[in-house]
Design a protein around this motif. Structure first.
Motif, PDB file in Angstrom:
ATOM      1  N   VAL A 232       0.846  -1.201   0.000  1.00 37.62           N
ATOM      2  CA  VAL A 232       0.000   0.000   0.000  1.00 37.62           C
ATOM      3  C   VAL A 232       0.879   1.249   0.000  1.00 37.62           C
ATOM      4  O   VAL A 232       0.662   2.181  -0.788  1.00 37.62           O
ATOM      5  CB  VAL A 232      -0.960   0.005   1.216  1.00 37.62           C
ATOM      6  CG1 VAL A 232      -1.629   1.362   1.382  1.00 37.62           C
ATOM      7  CG2 VAL A 232      -2.008  -1.083   1.072  1.00 37.62           C
ATOM      8  N   SER A 233       1.889   1.273   0.850  1.00 38.87           N
ATOM      9  CA  SER A 233       2.792   2.428   0.935  1.00 38.87           C
ATOM     10  C   SER A 233       3.511   2.667  -0.383  1.00 38.87           C
ATOM     11  O   SER A 233       3.648   3.811  -0.826  1.00 38.87           O
ATOM     12  CB  SER A 233       3.821   2.238   2.050  1.00 38.87           C
ATOM     13  OG  SER A 233       3.192   2.215   3.294  1.00 38.87           O
ATOM     14  N   LYS A 234       3.975   1.592  -1.011  1.00 35.52           N
ATOM     15  CA  LYS A 234       4.721   1.744  -2.263  1.00 35.52           C
ATOM     16  C   LYS A 234       3.814   2.196  -3.399  1.00 35.52           C
ATOM     17  O   LYS A 234       4.197   3.063  -4.197  1.00 35.52           O
ATOM     18  CB  LYS A 234       5.426   0.435  -2.637  1.00 35.52           C
ATOM     19  CG  LYS A 234       6.439   0.621  -3.724  1.00 35.52           C
ATOM     20  CD  LYS A 234       7.505   1.631  -3.281  1.00 35.52           C
ATOM     21  CE  LYS A 234       8.566   1.839  -4.321  1.00 35.52           C
ATOM     22  NZ  LYS A 234       9.628   2.727  -3.853  1.00 35.52           N
TER      23      LYS A 234
ATOM     24  N   ARG B  91       1.104   3.971  -3.093  1.00 36.13           N
ATOM     25  CA  ARG B  91       0.812   5.372  -2.793  1.00 36.13           C
ATOM     26  C   ARG B  91       1.988   6.265  -3.212  1.00 36.13           C
ATOM     27  O   ARG B  91       1.801   7.301  -3.849  1.00 36.13           O
ATOM     28  CB  ARG B  91       0.524   5.539  -1.305  1.00 36.13           C
ATOM     29  CG  ARG B  91       0.072   6.936  -0.929  1.00 36.13           C
ATOM     30  CD  ARG B  91      -0.318   7.047   0.534  1.00 36.13           C
ATOM     31  NE  ARG B  91      -1.589   6.387   0.758  1.00 36.13           N
ATOM     32  CZ  ARG B  91      -1.781   5.383   1.616  1.00 36.13           C
ATOM     33  NH1 ARG B  91      -0.791   4.932   2.350  1.00 36.13           N
ATOM     34  NH2 ARG B  91      -2.960   4.829   1.748  1.00 36.13           N
ATOM     35  N   LEU B  92       3.204   5.849  -2.895  1.00 33.67           N
ATOM     36  CA  LEU B  92       4.402   6.603  -3.244  1.00 33.67           C
ATOM     37  C   LEU B  92       4.576   6.703  -4.764  1.00 33.67           C
ATOM     38  O   LEU B  92       4.906   7.769  -5.293  1.00 33.67           O
ATOM     39  CB  LEU B  92       5.636   5.946  -2.612  1.00 33.67           C
ATOM     40  CG  LEU B  92       6.969   6.641  -2.845  1.00 33.67           C
ATOM     41  CD1 LEU B  92       6.998   7.986  -2.130  1.00 33.67           C
ATOM     42  CD2 LEU B  92       8.102   5.761  -2.343  1.00 33.67           C
TER      43      LEU B  92
ATOM     44  N   ASP C 152      -6.957   0.871   1.848  1.00 31.24           N
ATOM     45  CA  ASP C 152      -6.260   1.971   2.528  1.00 31.24           C
ATOM     46  C   ASP C 152      -6.022   3.157   1.588  1.00 31.24           C
ATOM     47  O   ASP C 152      -4.972   3.791   1.627  1.00 31.24           O
ATOM     48  CB  ASP C 152      -4.933   1.490   3.126  1.00 31.24           C
ATOM     49  CG  ASP C 152      -5.138   0.405   4.174  1.00 31.24           C
ATOM     50  OD1 ASP C 152      -6.159   0.453   4.885  1.00 31.24           O
ATOM     51  OD2 ASP C 152      -4.293  -0.502   4.263  1.00 31.24           O
ATOM     52  N   GLY C 153      -6.994   3.440   0.745  1.00 29.61           N
ATOM     53  CA  GLY C 153      -6.922   4.610  -0.115  1.00 29.61           C
ATOM     54  C   GLY C 153      -6.186   4.437  -1.427  1.00 29.61           C
ATOM     55  O   GLY C 153      -6.118   5.378  -2.214  1.00 29.61           O
ATOM     56  N   VAL C 154      -5.628   3.268  -1.709  1.00 34.14           N
ATOM     57  CA  VAL C 154      -4.981   3.045  -3.002  1.00 34.14           C
ATOM     58  C   VAL C 154      -5.844   2.102  -3.837  1.00 34.14           C
ATOM     59  O   VAL C 154      -6.574   1.272  -3.301  1.00 34.14           O
ATOM     60  CB  VAL C 154      -3.539   2.487  -2.883  1.00 34.14           C
ATOM     61  CG1 VAL C 154      -2.645   3.452  -2.133  1.00 34.14           C
ATOM     62  CG2 VAL C 154      -3.512   1.129  -2.257  1.00 34.14           C
ATOM     63  N   ARG C 155      -5.729   2.265  -5.156  1.00 37.38           N
ATOM     64  CA  ARG C 155      -6.549   1.484  -6.078  1.00 37.38           C
ATOM     65  C   ARG C 155      -5.652   0.607  -6.945  1.00 37.38           C
ATOM     66  O   ARG C 155      -4.702   1.090  -7.556  1.00 37.38           O
ATOM     67  CB  ARG C 155      -7.377   2.412  -6.953  1.00 37.38           C
ATOM     68  CG  ARG C 155      -8.346   3.256  -6.155  1.00 37.38           C
ATOM     69  CD  ARG C 155      -8.920   4.393  -6.964  1.00 37.38           C
ATOM     70  NE  ARG C 155      -9.944   3.914  -7.899  1.00 37.38           N
ATOM     71  CZ  ARG C 155     -10.517   4.688  -8.800  1.00 37.38           C
ATOM     72  NH1 ARG C 155     -10.192   5.947  -8.929  1.00 37.38           N
ATOM     73  NH2 ARG C 155     -11.434   4.187  -9.609  1.00 37.38           N
TER      74      ARG C 155
ATOM     75  N   GLY D  57      -4.356   4.533 -10.507  1.00 40.87           N
ATOM     76  CA  GLY D  57      -3.927   3.344  -9.775  1.00 40.87           C
ATOM     77  C   GLY D  57      -2.988   2.503 -10.613  1.00 40.87           C
ATOM     78  O   GLY D  57      -2.523   2.921 -11.672  1.00 40.87           O
TER      79      GLY D  57
ATOM     80  N   GLN E 137       1.933   9.282  -6.146  1.00 39.54           N
ATOM     81  CA  GLN E 137       1.798  10.627  -5.585  1.00 39.54           C
ATOM     82  C   GLN E 137       2.234  11.746  -6.540  1.00 39.54           C
ATOM     83  O   GLN E 137       1.658  12.824  -6.523  1.00 39.54           O
ATOM     84  CB  GLN E 137       2.519  10.749  -4.251  1.00 39.54           C
ATOM     85  CG  GLN E 137       4.021  10.867  -4.318  1.00 39.54           C
ATOM     86  CD  GLN E 137       4.643  10.952  -2.932  1.00 39.54           C
ATOM     87  OE1 GLN E 137       3.959  10.821  -1.923  1.00 39.54           O
ATOM     88  NE2 GLN E 137       5.937  11.180  -2.889  1.00 39.54           N
TER      89      GLN E 137
END
Length: 138
Positions: free
Chosen positions: A41-43, A45-46, A89-92, A56, A49
């Motif tokens: 999820v973090s990656k 999102r990064l 968690d907000g990512v697609r 997505g 951004q």
């Protein structure tokens, strides 16, 4: 093993990912065909951004490699009508129709080591993988 040496600067073209066959484990009931670890999820999102034109990542499957199939990852600007959408968690993440059955119960992770940084698909449905982990069969 497929190395994505500089994933933060990856282009809009396809990116390969590693596949791992995992022993039959209890699959938790979920509505999503694919679950993402916090690292994935973090990656995602990064990666997105600084690319507002993309909504997505899209996971696909192609015939390639010594074992038959391999997953692909692309940025995507829109959801095709046959894509399955996973929002976590907000990512697609969108799954192409051809890849949907191959991903059921799969966990998408992002793993960093001294030699590589890559997305890894931990898939309990895979019967075998090639030596490098890039291709698989079901």
């Amino acid at each position: 093993m497929s190395n994505i040496s500089n994933i933060s600067n990856m282009s809009a073209s396809m990116v390969r990912a590693t596949v791992r066959a995992v022993s039959k484990r209890k699959i938790l009931p979920t509505r999503a065909a694919l679950t993402l670890t916090p690292a994935a999820v973090s990656k995602v999102r990064l990666l997105l951004q600084d690319r507002p034109e993309y909504i997505g990542l899209k996971v696909g499957v192609r015939t390639r490699g010594c074992n038959g199939l391999t997953y692909t990852l692309d940025y995507t600007k829109e959801k095709d009508k046959s894509d399955e959408e996973v929002v976590q968690d907000g990512v697609r993440v969108f799954i192409e129709k051809k890849a949907q059955l191959t991903l059921l119960g799969t966990e998408m992770d992002f793993v960093e080591s001294k030699l590589s940084r890559e997305f890894v698909f931990n898939n309990p449905n895979i019967k075998g993988t090639c030596g490098c982990g890039e291709s698989f069969n079901m």
